[in-house]
Scaffold this active site. Structure first.
Site, short mmCIF file in Angstrom:
data_model
loop_
_atom_site.label_atom_id
_atom_site.label_comp_id
_atom_site.label_asym_id
_atom_site.label_seq_id
_atom_site.Cartn_x
_atom_site.Cartn_y
_atom_site.Cartn_z
N GLU A 1 13.11 15.34 26.96
CA GLU A 1 13.08 16.70 26.48
C GLU A 1 11.54 16.23 25.45
OE1 GLU A 1 16.56 18.09 26.47
OE2 GLU A 1 17.81 16.61 27.57
N GLY A 2 10.22 16.58 25.76
CA GLY A 2 9.60 16.76 25.89
C GLY A 2 9.30 15.53 24.16
#
Ligand SMILES: Cc1cc2nc3c(=O)[nH]c(=O)nc-3n(C[C@H](O)[C@H](O)[C@H](O)COP(=O)(O)OP(=O)(O)OC[C@H]3O[C@@H](n4cnc5c(N)ncnc54)[C@H](O)[C@@H]3O)c2cc1C
Length: 387
Positions: free
Chosen positions: A364-365
């Site tokens: 998620e990044g």
């Protein structure tokens, strides 16, 4: 240790109590074995769906729980304290429901959402590709118009629940809408040519299946695009802000469990004629771990309360993701240290927690990308000193 939570309503207290009972009965006894055997616990998700834990932050009008994000995240944290893979699964499912909930037409919302947020269906989120993780705008998989529908081809990488999910919120290039256009689609496993590659062999979080999803000239029927053509990247990135809070809550739950294991061990284990907790060197290590867990929890709650109040929270979501996943990595590593040699063996869960924490800094990044997001916000929001 049961976390003493500040909750807004009696309903939220009851929800946390229900989550704890369910997680103690259904998650805790299975976690170590399923992780060791790399088994995906589909039946556990079915159970969580039955009691309404798969749709907590969605509106009651579509069958969701109507809970504030700050309450939903604390439920995720409670689940993560017993089994991080399952808690992550809830977070990914919530992420996957987001596009239809926020950008779907009335017809799509009525047709799909009740089953999705009611927990009868499990979701997945297909944004990354093997060459396009941190930079999803570089994706190549595409959907080309064909009559009223599309033909989709390519491969999405790293799909959590790949091969097990019932619906996939999928982002594809749509060249008919512009050179750089990306759009969002609601894909289901019944579509011919849409299937999972063999699962990735991971360092940890092995109860959570991760697999590439292949698109071999998939005929996508009309009505499956979610949101406007070419708006896919904006939809994906807006969903990621809330998804990052889910990862933050999972990381805090994992760190809390590692702290609990370390404290319990330090109270029992003796060295030099006294409990190791009575050696200041160990007590200070535990104190730093506790401070890291509590401050990480505060970051996701601040961001979630802003979201619940309708305030911008993108910067706070990235801060929460960065702070709590770095905290989880440090706290789980220190838990292994507190257990000494025992911590390095599979007789205790500390080494598994440490392996599980690592990926939180990546998906998620990555935490470098979170720093980039925070830096961009600072540059945009700051008032120049002389201005
Ligand atoms: C277990 C697991 C589950 C996942 N689940 C999903 C899922 O369900 N759906 C989905 O779409 N994706 C999923 N992902 C993919 C995940 O989001 C990506 O792995 C992540 O975004 C990083 O992309 P990458 O692996 O391609 O790394 P890269 O983008 O290749 O990055 C490599 C390194 O370079 C650094 N880097 C890259 N660009 C910059 C920059 N501009 N400045 C500084 N450093 C930079 C990164 O921080 C990293 O350290 C999952 C990944 C894993 C491991």
């Amino acid at each position: 240790m049961a976390v003493d939570r500040e909750l807004p309503t009696q309903e939220a207290h009851d929800l946390i109590a229900l989550t704890r009972d369910l997680a103690d009965a259904e998650l805790a006894p299975r976690a170590a074995e399923y992780e060791r055997e790399e088994r995906f616990p589909r039946e556990v998700f079915a159970k969580l769906g039955e009691v309404g834990l798969l749709g907590l932050p969605f509106g009651e009008d579509v069958g969701g729980g109507g809970q504030p994000y700050a309450v939903y995240l604390q439920v995720v944290e409670e689940l993560a304290m017993r089994w991080a893979s399952v808690a992550l699964g809830i977070s990914v499912h919530t992420l996957a429901c987001g596009p239809v909930d926020r950008f779907g037409t009335t017809e799509q919302r009525e047709q799909w959402l009740p089953e999705m947020v009611g927990g009868r269906l499990l979701g997945a989120y297909c944004l990354s590709e093997s060459h396009a993780g941190s930079d999803p705008a570089a994706m190549r998989s595409r959907a080309v118009r064909d009559g009223a529908g599309w033909v989709a081809s390519g491969e999405k990488a790293w799909v959590t629940h790949g091969g097990h999910a019932d619906f996939y919120s999928t982002f594809l290039r749509t060249p008919d809408d512009g050179d750089r256009a990306i759009s969002c689609f609601h894909l289901t496993p019944d579509l011919a040519g849409f299937g999972a590659a063999p699962p990735e062999q991971k360092m940890g979080l092995t109860g959570s299946t991760t697999a590439a999803m292949r698109l071999d000239d998939v005929a996508v029927p009309a009505g499956r695009m979610v949101g406007e053509p070419g708006r896919g990247l904006a939809i994906a990135l807006s969903a990621l802000d809330s998804g990052r809070l889910g990862v933050s809550a999972v990381a805090v739950g994992l760190a809390q469990s590692a702290l609990d294991v370390a404290v319990a061990y330090a109270l029992e284990r003796e060295a030099f004629g006294r409990r190791i907790v009575d050696h200041q060197g160990v007590a200070f290590l535990l104190a730093d771990m506790a401070a890291a867990v509590e401050s990480a929890r505060a970051t996701y709650l601040v961001a979630a309360r802003r979201k619940d109040a309708g305030l911008p929270y993108s910067r706070q979501a990235s801060i929460a993701k960065l702070v709590s996943t770095d905290a989880a990595m440090k706290v789980t590593t220190d838990a292994v240290q507190v257990l000494g040699g025992a911590g390095y063996t599979r007789d205790h869960p500390a080494e598994r927690y440490m392996r599980e924490a690592k990926v939180m800094q990546i998906f998620e990044g990555t935490n470098q990308i979170q720093r980039m997001v925070i830096g961009k916000h600072l540059a945009k929001e700051a008032t120049p000193a002389n201005g």
